[in-house]
Design a protein around this motif. Sequence first.
Motif, PDB file in Angstrom:
ATOM      1  N   ILE A   1      93.856  56.975   7.830  1.00 24.01           N
ATOM      2  CA  ILE A   1      92.911  58.079   7.768  1.00 24.01           C
ATOM      3  C   ILE A   1      91.529  57.660   8.272  1.00 24.01           C
ATOM      4  O   ILE A   1      90.769  58.483   8.786  1.00 24.01           O
ATOM      5  CB  ILE A   1      92.817  58.611   6.317  1.00 24.01           C
TER       6      ILE A   1
ATOM      7  N   SER B   1      97.235  59.899   5.768  1.00 24.02           N
ATOM      8  CA  SER B   1      96.872  59.708   4.362  1.00 24.02           C
ATOM      9  C   SER B   1      97.903  58.848   3.643  1.00 24.02           C
ATOM     10  O   SER B   1      97.554  57.971   2.843  1.00 24.02           O
ATOM     11  CB  SER B   1      96.735  61.063   3.670  1.00 24.02           C
TER      12      SER B   1
ATOM     13  N   GLY C   1      91.698  64.604   3.851  1.00 20.54           N
ATOM     14  CA  GLY C   1      92.792  63.670   3.633  1.00 20.54           C
ATOM     15  C   GLY C   1      92.368  62.467   2.824  1.00 20.54           C
ATOM     16  O   GLY C   1      93.106  62.009   1.934  1.00 20.54           O
TER      17      GLY C   1
END
Length: 314
Positions: free
Chosen positions: A261, A105, A285
């Motif tokens: 991500i 993230s 995330g």
Amino acid sequence: MTQTGSVRTGPARSGTAARGRSWLGQGMPRRILVGTLGVLILALLWELYIFFGPTDGVVVGGLTVLPRASEMAMPHLWVMLERILEPVTGSASAVPMWQAVLEASLFTLGISAVGWIVGVTVGLALALLMQRFTLAESAILPWIILSQTVPLIALAPLVRRWGAQIEFGAFTWENWMSVALIASYLAFFPVSIGALKGLGSPDANHVDLMRCYAVGWWKTLWRLRLPASVGYLLPALRLAAASAVIGSVVAEVSIGLRGGIGRLIVEYAGAAGSDPGKPWAPIFGSILVGLVAAGFVGLISLFLRRFRRGEVAA
């Protein structure tokens, strides 16, 4: 005269300060409460559908209208949360799921931030150019709108291929730069349109007054047009932040960039059949990245609250 002026300006200033305290003291907690309540309602609806929804879903004319209400297709929320706390794999050296998702993230957030900054800069520059010259608006605005019709999933590989051919001495184009460029490609559009509308929003009488005093275009821009555009620009900045995050995630998937991500979503999706809670971790995330991006724009709005006269959707 001095006393009269002080009497007139005093309430106005106190009213502005009161509105600021009211927005900070009452509006913000209320927004947080409403947002939290919305999340709780969504979680409740999710669990209710698992318990009472049809196991095979709802199919109308061969088209799935509602998903299958099974624990494999729709795992319980506590299963998702428990999976986040467990290791990614059964290996002894595997890191916890939350750590892998957090690192991915942060990687995507950094790329999205670069894309957002570039997109905002380009969008503001185009808006200033179109506001200054009518001919520029007629020539550029249709192309700005047309640019958003290009499929992103088809554009990302091309950007990567073109970027791989760029070399300036020791400088080498890297894959993350292609992702950032794609993010800026989505982010510049709402900023350019919102800023253009905001820069043209001042009342014609105010603009004529500036001309009567022989105020130049730059000073009119700084004193009148930019403060008037804040109500249009803030929603555009929020939309640009969300667009930059979406662009980064999609571009990571399209060009196969590891560490973000987007790639994590693809990798974990393959485990949905045996580990239904695992694919949802990177999804959470990506939501976290979007919330952080929106929160950053919210901080900007705090600094610009003195110019806010109500926000207008771009």
